[in-house]
Design a protein around this motif. Structure first.
Motif, PDB file in Angstrom:
ATOM      1  N   PHE A  78       0.841  -1.208   0.000  1.00  0.00           N
ATOM      2  CA  PHE A  78       0.000   0.000   0.000  1.00  0.00           C
ATOM      3  C   PHE A  78       0.870   1.250   0.000  1.00  0.00           C
ATOM      4  O   PHE A  78       0.610   2.195  -0.740  1.00  0.00           O
ATOM      5  N   TRP A  79       1.907   1.267   0.840  1.00  0.00           N
ATOM      6  CA  TRP A  79       2.806   2.424   0.882  1.00  0.00           C
ATOM      7  C   TRP A  79       3.527   2.619  -0.441  1.00  0.00           C
ATOM      8  O   TRP A  79       3.683   3.756  -0.903  1.00  0.00           O
ATOM      9  N   LEU A  80       3.983   1.529  -1.046  1.00  0.00           N
ATOM     10  CA  LEU A  80       4.657   1.645  -2.343  1.00  0.00           C
ATOM     11  C   LEU A  80       3.727   2.222  -3.406  1.00  0.00           C
ATOM     12  O   LEU A  80       4.128   3.090  -4.193  1.00  0.00           O
ATOM     13  N   ALA A  81       2.485   1.748  -3.434  1.00  0.00           N
ATOM     14  CA  ALA A  81       1.513   2.281  -4.403  1.00  0.00           C
ATOM     15  C   ALA A  81       1.239   3.754  -4.134  1.00  0.00           C
ATOM     16  O   ALA A  81       1.115   4.553  -5.072  1.00  0.00           O
ATOM     17  N   SER A  82       1.164   4.118  -2.871  1.00  0.00           N
ATOM     18  CA  SER A  82       0.927   5.512  -2.510  1.00  0.00           C
ATOM     19  C   SER A  82       2.083   6.406  -2.958  1.00  0.00           C
ATOM     20  O   SER A  82       1.861   7.489  -3.513  1.00  0.00           O
ATOM     21  N   VAL A  83       3.307   5.955  -2.733  1.00  0.00           N
ATOM     22  CA  VAL A  83       4.473   6.738  -3.147  1.00  0.00           C
ATOM     23  C   VAL A  83       4.525   6.832  -4.670  1.00  0.00           C
ATOM     24  O   VAL A  83       4.802   7.903  -5.222  1.00  0.00           O
ATOM     25  N   ARG A  84       4.233   5.717  -5.359  1.00  0.00           N
ATOM     26  CA  ARG A  84       4.216   5.746  -6.829  1.00  0.00           C
ATOM     27  C   ARG A  84       3.185   6.748  -7.342  1.00  0.00           C
ATOM     28  O   ARG A  84       3.436   7.471  -8.309  1.00  0.00           O
ATOM     29  N   ASN A  85       2.010   6.800  -6.710  1.00  0.00           N
ATOM     30  CA  ASN A  85       0.975   7.749  -7.128  1.00  0.00           C
ATOM     31  C   ASN A  85       1.395   9.190  -6.840  1.00  0.00           C
ATOM     32  O   ASN A  85       1.066  10.098  -7.604  1.00  0.00           O
ATOM     33  N   GLN A  86       2.095   9.414  -5.743  1.00  0.00           N
ATOM     34  CA  GLN A  86       2.568  10.763  -5.427  1.00  0.00           C
ATOM     35  C   GLN A  86       3.617  11.230  -6.421  1.00  0.00           C
ATOM     36  O   GLN A  86       3.672  12.413  -6.764  1.00  0.00           O
ATOM     37  N   ILE A  87       4.450  10.307  -6.871  1.00  0.00           N
ATOM     38  CA  ILE A  87       5.495  10.670  -7.831  1.00  0.00           C
ATOM     39  C   ILE A  87       4.868  11.042  -9.166  1.00  0.00           C
ATOM     40  O   ILE A  87       5.227  12.044  -9.776  1.00  0.00           O
ATOM     41  N   GLY A  88       3.933  10.254  -9.659  1.00  0.00           N
ATOM     42  CA  GLY A  88       3.190  10.588 -10.867  1.00  0.00           C
ATOM     43  C   GLY A  88       3.924  10.389 -12.179  1.00  0.00           C
ATOM     44  O   GLY A  88       3.384  10.689 -13.233  1.00  0.00           O
ATOM     45  N   LYS A  89       5.140   9.921 -12.149  1.00  0.00           N
ATOM     46  CA  LYS A  89       5.894   9.637 -13.369  1.00  0.00           C
ATOM     47  C   LYS A  89       6.764   8.422 -13.095  1.00  0.00           C
ATOM     48  O   LYS A  89       6.879   7.983 -11.954  1.00  0.00           O
ATOM     49  N   PRO A  90       7.374   7.847 -14.127  1.00  0.00           N
ATOM     50  CA  PRO A  90       8.217   6.669 -13.897  1.00  0.00           C
ATOM     51  C   PRO A  90       9.318   6.936 -12.867  1.00  0.00           C
ATOM     52  O   PRO A  90       9.909   8.018 -12.827  1.00  0.00           O
ATOM     53  N   ILE A  91       9.574   5.955 -12.045  1.00  0.00           N
ATOM     54  CA  ILE A  91      10.548   6.068 -10.956  1.00  0.00           C
ATOM     55  C   ILE A  91      11.925   6.464 -11.475  1.00  0.00           C
ATOM     56  O   ILE A  91      12.627   7.249 -10.843  1.00  0.00           O
ATOM     57  N   ASP A  92      12.313   5.942 -12.619  1.00  0.00           N
ATOM     58  CA  ASP A  92      13.642   6.233 -13.153  1.00  0.00           C
ATOM     59  C   ASP A  92      13.818   7.690 -13.557  1.00  0.00           C
ATOM     60  O   ASP A  92      14.954   8.147 -13.709  1.00  0.00           O
ATOM     61  N   GLU A  93      12.724   8.403 -13.740  1.00  0.00           N
ATOM     62  CA  GLU A  93      12.805   9.819 -14.109  1.00  0.00           C
ATOM     63  C   GLU A  93      12.917  10.728 -12.898  1.00  0.00           C
ATOM     64  O   GLU A  93      13.078  11.940 -13.050  1.00  0.00           O
ATOM     65  N   VAL A  94      12.846  10.174 -11.707  1.00  0.00           N
ATOM     66  CA  VAL A  94      12.929  10.954 -10.473  1.00  0.00           C
ATOM     67  C   VAL A  94      14.380  10.971 -10.007  1.00  0.00           C
ATOM     68  O   VAL A  94      15.084   9.954 -10.071  1.00  0.00           O
ATOM     69  N   ALA A  95      14.818  12.119  -9.525  1.00  0.00           N
ATOM     70  CA  ALA A  95      16.196  12.249  -9.047  1.00  0.00           C
ATOM     71  C   ALA A  95      16.461  11.292  -7.888  1.00  0.00           C
ATOM     72  O   ALA A  95      15.574  11.009  -7.082  1.00  0.00           O
ATOM     73  N   VAL A  96      17.673  10.810  -7.816  1.00  0.00           N
ATOM     74  CA  VAL A  96      18.045   9.831  -6.796  1.00  0.00           C
ATOM     75  C   VAL A  96      17.934  10.420  -5.391  1.00  0.00           C
ATOM     76  O   VAL A  96      17.613   9.704  -4.439  1.00  0.00           O
ATOM     77  N   ASP A  97      18.157  11.722  -5.245  1.00  0.00           N
ATOM     78  CA  ASP A  97      18.099  12.338  -3.920  1.00  0.00           C
ATOM     79  C   ASP A  97      16.717  12.904  -3.583  1.00  0.00           C
ATOM     80  O   ASP A  97      16.541  13.527  -2.536  1.00  0.00           O
TER      81      ASP A  97
END
Length: 175
Positions: free
Chosen positions: A100-119
């Protein structure tokens, strides 16, 4: 009673085999699929099946551990039940809490994980939750493996009544 125990072992072995196979599927999905988001979706779907199966199998095996336990050592029976409970709890936590937490974080990010800065804090949280998911599954697998060995080494029948003296070596060294 041995047949019943063998069926229980088979059920537990099927889940353990599926869990080990899942590790290979997860690595292969990320190696073969062109987008990591697709691989993540495949892994997430398979992990859900594994977790629901683990909850169901742990529940079934705990219930069946209540049947015909007269000739079984009570200590090992309770250890087995505790380990099966740990398996079910690990699958439930992995599915309903960490998932559930992983899905929530993925929804908050709103774009593919690899496009998010590492920091980025959300990326850090996602990576941390992913590590927790791996460790919880590993804990469930270890609990299932130990329970498997406890069930497989169980003795049946009237073996308790015929205890031999383990320190009697008189028949061992006759010429």
């Amino acid at each position: 009673m041995k047949f019943f125990s063998d069926i229980r072992l088979l059920i537990l072995a099927v889940w353990l085999g599926a869990a080990v196979f899942f590790i290979g599927v997860a690595q292969s999905a990320f190696a073969v699929l062109p987008q990591r988001e697709l691989a993540g979706a495949v892994v997430n779907r398979n992990l859900s099946i594994l977790n629901y199966g683990g909850i169901a199998i742990a529940s079934l095996l705990i219930l069946t551990s209540l049947v015909a336990t007269a000739n079984i050592g009570k200590f090992w029976l309770w250890v087995e039940r505790f380990l099966l409970l740990a398996l079910g709890a690990a699958c439930a936590v992995g599915q309903f809490v960490i998932g559930f937490w992983l899905a929530s974080v993925r929804n908050q990010i709103g774009k593919p994980i690899d496009e998010v800065a590492v920091d980025d804090p959300l990326r850090i949280q996602f990576n941390m939750l992913h590590e927790y998911s791996v460790w919880v599954l590993f804990a469930g697998m270890i609990a299932a493996l130990i329970a498997f060995f406890i069930i497989s080494n169980r003795r049946f029948g009237a073996a308790k009544a015929e205890k031999a003296d383990v320190y009697d070596f008189s028949n061992e060294f006759k010429v």
